[in-house]
Design a protein around this motif. Sequence first.
Motif, PDB file in Angstrom:
ATOM      1  N   ARG A 234      -2.598   4.205 -15.279  1.00 31.83           N
ATOM      2  CA  ARG A 234      -2.633   2.772 -15.609  1.00 31.83           C
ATOM      3  C   ARG A 234      -3.583   2.505 -16.776  1.00 31.83           C
TER       4      ARG A 234
ATOM      5  N   LYS B 252       4.787   5.348  -8.650  1.00 33.74           N
ATOM      6  CA  LYS B 252       3.948   4.581  -7.726  1.00 33.74           C
ATOM      7  C   LYS B 252       3.030   3.617  -8.479  1.00 33.74           C
ATOM      8  N   ALA B 253       2.544   4.054  -9.641  1.00 30.15           N
ATOM      9  CA  ALA B 253       1.571   3.255 -10.396  1.00 30.15           C
ATOM     10  C   ALA B 253       2.156   1.917 -10.840  1.00 30.15           C
TER      11      ALA B 253
ATOM     12  N   LEU C 226       3.806   9.992  -9.332  1.00 34.05           N
ATOM     13  CA  LEU C 226       2.605   9.151  -9.391  1.00 34.05           C
ATOM     14  C   LEU C 226       2.812   7.969 -10.339  1.00 34.05           C
ATOM     15  N   ALA C 227       3.500   8.222 -11.457  1.00 28.45           N
ATOM     16  CA  ALA C 227       3.768   7.138 -12.409  1.00 28.45           C
ATOM     17  C   ALA C 227       4.683   6.091 -11.784  1.00 28.45           C
TER      18      ALA C 227
ATOM     19  N   ILE D  21      -3.428   7.744 -10.374  1.00 29.71           N
ATOM     20  CA  ILE D  21      -2.790   6.451 -10.660  1.00 29.71           C
ATOM     21  C   ILE D  21      -3.701   5.590 -11.540  1.00 29.71           C
ATOM     22  N   ARG D  22      -5.005   5.641 -11.281  1.00 27.18           N
ATOM     23  CA  ARG D  22      -5.944   4.884 -12.127  1.00 27.18           C
ATOM     24  C   ARG D  22      -5.883   5.396 -13.578  1.00 27.18           C
TER      25      ARG D  22
ATOM     26  N   GLU E 282      -4.563  11.146  -5.480  1.00 35.00           N
ATOM     27  CA  GLU E 282      -3.509  10.204  -5.852  1.00 35.00           C
ATOM     28  C   GLU E 282      -4.096   8.951  -6.475  1.00 35.00           C
ATOM     29  N   GLN E 283      -5.131   8.429  -5.846  1.00 38.16           N
ATOM     30  CA  GLN E 283      -5.756   7.203  -6.334  1.00 38.16           C
ATOM     31  C   GLN E 283      -6.330   7.409  -7.742  1.00 38.16           C
TER      32      GLN E 283
END
Length: 297
Positions: free
Chosen positions: A16, A44-45, A41-42, A12-13, A8-9
């Motif tokens: 972004r 959350k980002a 995920l977007a 998201i990186r 997930e991390q």
Amino acid sequence: MPVLAQLEQESIRIIREAVAEAERPVMLYSIGKDSSVMLHLALKAFYPLLPPFPLLHVDTTWKFREMISFRDATAERLGMKLLVHTNRSGLERGIDPFVHGSRIYTDVMKTEALRQVLDQYGFDMIFGGARRDEEKSRAKERVFSFRNSQHRWEPREQRPEFWGIPNLMKNRGESFRVFPLSDWTELDVWRYIRQEQIPVVPLYFAAERPVVERQGQLLMVDDTRLPLMPDEQVRRAKVRFRTLGCYPLTAATLSDAGDVEAVIRELETATLSERCGRLIDFDQTGSMELKKQEGYF
């Protein structure tokens, strides 16, 4: 850190970073489970704001009806802008998967349609939900996959991504396809859907559905356009789909997995590829790689 948290991390990186470098980003929304996870995920980002890009669906007019209903409901529920594009020239020419075959149909109604809409809006960062474990040509993809001004993919000319750092320089008309889920597996996706309680199209879960058996594959009769061969009969069977696309080119599998937990248990012992039911993958040798070189996602 747990595997899903790491994935997930990382995703998201990637999302972004792509948006930071983009002039006109867009997210391809194929309505499948991977698209659902990528969209989650977007969200959350960029929370609490909405992602700064629209969703784009290339509609061949042959998607499952449940997919279209789910697409429209999702966009409305989230308040996301949704662009839908169909190759009108292909429709007027009557291109369909039965008369013209899956290869020509895919070229015209998917690849050509995608090139049309990317040119129309000038999108330069295009998110897609493809994963490397799905199929061998996708395993070659960079996370940031460079495309020339004709949207062609040249696997031998892709830029290295040492230490996860991409070279995102491009000239006008060139673009990148961005794959935030590259390192995910099918099981990762389903475990994340369970963890985050992400809605997906009900076709992923087993239910009694009308099917015909054709060349060893089970095709769902989703509407009256599916022509039946003289020796074919529609019967009901408990099936589900591991992957979703155009219904005449997407085979179902017999299954009793009626919810997310059951799907995960089924996949933990599965021996067949996720895309064994995607008939366009078998058009010719190296079929998917050739399609991708022409601009297919």
